[in-house]
Design an enzyme around this catalytic site. Structure first.
Site, PDB file in Angstrom:
ATOM      1  N   ASP A  91      -3.237  -2.904  -0.854  1.00 55.13           N
ATOM      2  CA  ASP A  91      -4.530  -2.792  -1.544  1.00 55.13           C
ATOM      3  C   ASP A  91      -4.631  -1.417  -2.200  1.00 55.13           C
ATOM      4  O   ASP A  91      -3.938  -0.480  -1.792  1.00 55.13           O
ATOM      5  CB  ASP A  91      -5.694  -3.014  -0.564  1.00 55.13           C
ATOM      6  CG  ASP A  91      -5.695  -2.031   0.609  1.00 55.13           C
ATOM      7  OD1 ASP A  91      -4.613  -1.825   1.193  1.00 55.13           O
ATOM      8  OD2 ASP A  91      -6.759  -1.464   0.930  1.00 55.13           O
ATOM      9  N   GLU A 154      -6.460  -1.174   3.833  1.00 57.76           N
ATOM     10  CA  GLU A 154      -6.353   0.214   4.290  1.00 57.76           C
ATOM     11  C   GLU A 154      -7.435   1.079   3.663  1.00 57.76           C
ATOM     12  O   GLU A 154      -7.957   1.993   4.284  1.00 57.76           O
ATOM     13  CB  GLU A 154      -4.967   0.776   3.934  1.00 57.76           C
ATOM     14  CG  GLU A 154      -4.639   2.100   4.620  1.00 57.76           C
ATOM     15  CD  GLU A 154      -5.200   3.333   3.937  1.00 57.76           C
ATOM     16  OE1 GLU A 154      -5.322   4.380   4.600  1.00 57.76           O
ATOM     17  OE2 GLU A 154      -5.522   3.268   2.736  1.00 57.76           O
TER      18      GLU A 154
HETATM   19 ZN   LIG Z   1      -2.838   4.698   1.449  1.00 56.66          ZN
END
Ligand SMILES: [Zn+2]
Length: 472
Positions: A91, A154
């Site tokens: 992501d 994340e």
């Molecule tokens: Zn990262």
């Protein structure tokens, strides 16, 4: 042991293919998108597409792959008892403004590759993937399971990893290519606390009444501004006091007359990251200090003085929780937010504590202050410290490999921030940013030098081979 050049030459040979695959995944806008989220794509379609892409190329290379509910996935190589984890994410943060070109149409310029996510974290993930591919093509039998774990959340809440490890085995040890070289082996413990402090009302004597008081937006930033609305018949004298105060303290301030009785005062400090509060100037503390110099009601004034006494010190001295160790340095305390709601004050604090000092050693002190003062305290968030000692074989292997490839002596790093490595039971952050490079993650024109990508691939391959050959 093979010479670094063996890995570097092979990485060079793989460069074209690495770039082609990297540019493909970089062109997928894998940003969190609740509008396209569903059961198969909990964080949205873009993220799901990026995860699928990685798993597909893993499968094409003959690795075992697994999609874990669209939350995360892994690419695994080798057989054996031990499980080695490499933890990255697909992501990316939204592009933001200021780009010279389309952030999702990767382009090369001056030996650099530009695109959102190239440094954080798609480039390093691909480097780790090609390192696995390289060793496989060299005919190595790992005798362990090497697993590239792909997170998808994340940049927000790490929910991907909560889900993943509910269903999948925790690696015995590993590293996360989501930070910088050489090795981050210590990350302070992190705790966010909300203090709920009863405050006496404005009643009684005093020429100045406090109507509103607030400052700061985030616990992990030193507040840049704080404001109060005051009611007083003596606007001129308050104004003079304020002007003298900001001059004395060398800060910026602003004063606005709301009407003949009310005025708004704003103090400006200097923001800094919550891990280094001593580098900032806390606007909340300046504003409180200014207020205690006014003719407020006595009980309120005393309360504000107490709050300053407890929360101003960025080392936790006010609360008597200061401590330090040689590995990670001093405890830090950042008073990030303050909201006053007539009868109570809510104060949000971010504390980062040394890796070898357990929370049990100092947290009870906070509780006893709270009890003494009649406050309540809630834990909003807590992350245990991460610490793998310098003489641990994992750290030694990663450092040695880095040194061999760069010709530079290296020491492991300790930080107050948090890397993805914290997810691992025993893990460290390892690359892929080299020490002298600009950190362009989360910024406009994010980029990575192509040579660094190739060097990282070689380093990861060599390090993995050492990990394979040693009993860790
Ligand atoms: Zn990262």
């Amino acid at each position: 042991m093979l010479e670094p050049s063996v890995f570097l030459n092979r990485a060079e040979e793989m460069k074209e293919e690495l770039l082609e695959k990297l540019m493909h995944i970089l062109s997928i806008p894998s940003i969190y998108d609740p509008n396209t989220a569903d059961n198969n794509a909990p964080f949205g379609k873009g993220i799901r597409e990026a995860l699928d892409y990685m798993l597909n190329i893993g499968k094409e290379e003959g690795f075992r792959v697994k999609n874990v509910g669209g939350y995360a996935g892994h690419i695994e190589w080798g057989e054996g008892e031990e499980l080695v984890g490499i933890l990255g994410h697909v992501d990316v943060v939204p592009p933001g403004s200021g780009w010279s070109d389309d952030p999702f149409r990767p382009y090369l310029k001056d030996e650099k590759l530009f695109a959102r996510g190239v440094q954080d974290d798609k480039g390093p993930v691909l480097a780790a993937f090609f390192a696995m591919k390289m060793l496989k093509e060299m005919g190595i039998d790992p005798g362990k399971r090497i697993r590239l774990i792909l997170g998808t959340d994340e940049e927000r809440s790490w929910k991907c990893m909560d889900h993943y490890f509910k269903h999948e085995e925790m690696p015995d040890y590993g590293f996360s290519p989501d930070a910088e070289f050489p090795v981050i082996h210590a990350e302070k413990g992190l705790i966010d606390l909300a203090f709920h402090i009863p405050v006496p009302e404005n009643e009684g004597n005093g020429n100045v009444q406090l109507l509103q008081l607030s400052g700061g937006d985030r616990l992990n930033m030193v507040p840049a501004s704080a404001q109060a609305v005051l009611q007083t018949p003596k606007q001129d004298s308050v104004k003079r006091l304020f002007e003298t105060y900001v001059t004395d303290r060398k800060i910026d301030g602003n004063i606005e007359l709301v009407n003949s009785m009310e005025m708004k005062v704003i103090c400006y400090g200097k923001t800094a990251h919550g891990s280094t509060p001593e580098q900032g100037k806390n606007a909340i503390m300046f504003l409180l200090e200014f207020l205690t110099g006014l003719d407020l009601s006595h009980p309120l004034k005393e309360k504000l003085k107490k709050i300053i006494g407890y929360f101003r010190s960025t080392s936790g001295k006010g609360l008597q929780i200061h401590s330090r160790d040689d590995v990670s340095g001093s405890l830090t305390l950042n008073t990030g937010t303050l909201r006053w709601e007539q009868k109570h004050m809510n104060i949000g604090v971010n504390i980062r504590y040394p890796v070898t000092i357990p929370i049990e050693n100092w947290y009870p002190q906070i509780l006893s202050v709270a009890e003494l003062e009649g406050w309540s305290v809630n834990t909003i968030d807590h992350m245990e410290p991460l610490y793998v000692p310098q003489d641990d074989l994992l750290v030694k292997i990663l450092l040695n490999t880095y040194e061999n490839h760069t010709g530079q002596k290296a020491k492991p790093i300790s930080i107050g921030g948090a890397t993805y490595a914290r997810v691992l039971k025993k893990g460290v952050a390892y690359g892929a940013m080299f020490p002298d490079r600009p950190d362009t993650a989360h910024q406009a024109d994010e980029h990575m030098i192509i040579d660094d990508l190739v060097r990282s691939t070689a380093i990861y391959a060599d390090a993995l081979l050492q990990i394979i050959r040693h009993k860790i």
